[in-house]
Design an enzyme around this catalytic site. Sequence first.
Site, PDB file in Angstrom:
ATOM      1  N   ILE A  93       0.817  -1.100   0.202  1.00 17.94           N
ATOM      2  CA  ILE A  93      -0.006  -0.017   0.127  1.00 17.94           C
ATOM      3  C   ILE A  93       0.863   1.309   0.012  1.00 17.94           C
ATOM      4  O   ILE A  93       1.916   1.428   0.501  1.00 17.94           O
ATOM      5  CB  ILE A  93      -0.774   0.124   1.300  1.00 17.94           C
ATOM      6  CG1 ILE A  93      -2.042   1.049   1.260  1.00 17.94           C
ATOM      7  CG2 ILE A  93      -0.025  -0.051   2.567  1.00 17.94           C
ATOM      8  CD1 ILE A  93      -3.093   0.986   2.234  1.00 17.94           C
ATOM      9  N   CYS A  94       0.353   2.334  -0.613  1.00 14.90           N
ATOM     10  CA  CYS A  94       1.178   3.636  -0.732  1.00 14.90           C
ATOM     11  C   CYS A  94       0.488   4.365   0.347  1.00 14.90           C
ATOM     12  O   CYS A  94      -0.624   5.065   0.336  1.00 14.90           O
ATOM     13  CB  CYS A  94       0.993   4.083  -2.135  1.00 14.90           C
ATOM     14  SG  CYS A  94       1.913   5.895  -2.562  1.00 14.90           S
ATOM     15  N   VAL A  95       1.370   4.675   1.395  1.00 13.30           N
ATOM     16  CA  VAL A  95       1.024   5.811   2.439  1.00 13.30           C
ATOM     17  C   VAL A  95       2.134   6.389   2.818  1.00 13.30           C
ATOM     18  O   VAL A  95       3.216   5.814   2.888  1.00 13.30           O
ATOM     19  CB  VAL A  95       0.348   4.855   3.681  1.00 13.30           C
ATOM     20  CG1 VAL A  95      -0.106   5.804   4.713  1.00 13.30           C
ATOM     21  CG2 VAL A  95      -0.801   3.863   3.430  1.00 13.30           C
TER      22      VAL A  95
END
Length: 673
Positions: A95-97
């Site tokens: 996930i891109c956070v």
Amino acid sequence: MASPHSLRILKEIEKLRNLAADTNPSSTKFILDTTPVENPGSNIILGRILPKSQPYNQVAFQIEMKLPIEYPFKPPEVRFITPIYHPNVSEDGKICVEILNSGESFKPTTTLVDIVKAVVERVDNPSVEHALQAEIGAEYSQNRTAFDRKALEMVKKHDEVFNVFDLLSSTPGAKLYSAYMDYKYENQMSEMLLNQLKSSRSTNGLEEAVKECISAASNEHDPSIQKILLKAALFGRAFLCVNLNNPKNSIRPTVSLINDLCTNVIRDLRLINNLQHINISMPITYKQFELIGSRILIDRLLRRNLHEFATSVTKLLRMPPEEGENRILVQWAVQELVNPSNTNEEAIADTIKTRLSGIPGIPFIDIIEEAFKLKKYTVVRRLLDVKISLSAQIDILLKLNDKEEALQKALSCGDTDLALFVLMRIKASEPLSDYMLRLQRLKSLPLKLHLQTTSDQKVELTSASKLFRKAKNETVAQLVDDEARLIAKQDELEKKLYNVQLKGLSLVDTLEILLINFEKDADTLRKDFNVNDKRYWWIKIQAYAKKNAWTQLLEFGKKPTSPIGYEPFVDVCIRSQKLDEARRFADRSIYSSKLDDERLPFIFAKVQMVDEAINSAIKLKSIEALNFIEAKCHLSEVNLTKIRQSRDKIQDYDDNPLKNVFKIFNRGNRADE
């Protein structure tokens, strides 16, 4: 964990655990599954987030947080275990956070709770600018309806698992899972939840809870989560027969069914997880396995030449030999035949015979037919002496154009129908003059000529009778006369009964057709041709089965004596798929005095009366009967254990050198009585 680094992680884990207990609706929900505390040496934290936005709020998504050695100076790696349709989550679950970017948003003071909150926030509010899957990001911004539909479809696949893990769920499965987790962490809430399930107004609340946990495990792809759900199910199963308020209360009647369900699901999931191994690479779900069945799975493994693994699967699933291990061995033999490196046909045949001849139930005819298709005739001939049916041997010999040997085998068995079949094949393949000369050369021939028209029959039968008498073969001449007499009788019956075609049929087939609709005429024909009782009884029970006259068959079986016994009555019912009718012949109040005691276990096994079969086999001390029951019946774990224990005891008794002494004493005791 004595270092400051370890103490920091312990505190972080405790804060994560507190998220599940937070009752504030607006707070972030997180269910902690496994941590390095339960798995020393591991650096992975598994847990489930519960998003708030549609459609993600309908399921709990499992995420994995892998802590690096440098933590908290380096951010953990976060990955989704549960599949999710989201622009900011890659196909492999990453996930891109922003908070996870080392050197930018992440700081040593950033906690695991902060990371969980950031992940939930990103799931609830996708960012198209930071999309890891461009197509999904474009769909989210340009066609929101299609995006929501696909995301919802992905969510629904995990609905059963969600019902168990949802913190706000009131389903029995969710309560049982909570009770198990409380028990695991020594929380007294476990007993309260179990009592709620026990006293549930719904029917059998605890049983439903166990079933829901098992169902959730079967719909979960991650083995670690399967293990947690199955442990919860087994935890609940242990209390099915115990009333926590009154332990002396009666046992629930469905406990054995739950036990079988647990055993079967654990076994099947074990198989499915092994299929995903890199050496097998056959990923299927539990529902897919239920749909395709074990037979198709074995076929797929065989197509990949995974014979050894396929054999292990058949043993795990306890498949009958004819569907499992024997079929695999036949496929192995076929692979030996088609292998281009195997050029020595004699060596191939010897290898197959050495490997398979001692194994009961191997269908060698399938191997022979495959060898014939491949034109490996040497293999065919060398395998013909292995145990296969005589009719199959003769058929292969005729295909090999070995007419003389085929005819001799047919004549030696005394089956006139089989001899007729061979003669018909030979007659069709050679000139009539050669055929008649072949007949004259034979010293003994049970003959029944198959002809087309009534006029030809009379002429050729008369001619044949004269030829045999001229050759001083009176026995065969008499058989020809009997055939002529049968044809005349068939003509007479056809004129009398109308719409009945009897010409060209054997005596057995003629009697069978008459028994179906004209039993009195069948009895008369039987007397005319002196058909013995044993043969007539066989014909009669098969005729009753063909016309579905089960009442007549039952009454026929009540006759005082049977020249063929009473097991054939059971067999003919089973062949017609009439299990209830077959069970009537095992009724001890009607047939017990007529049934052969030594065959009772086999009869009970054939009609699936498992307990009676096992008890009678144990009484007879018959290992053969116990093996037959194990092969033919659908057994529970209890019955399977009983069979194995009994078989061991009988074997020990047979190995005891004093058993004959015991028999003498037993006979002496009976004499004293």
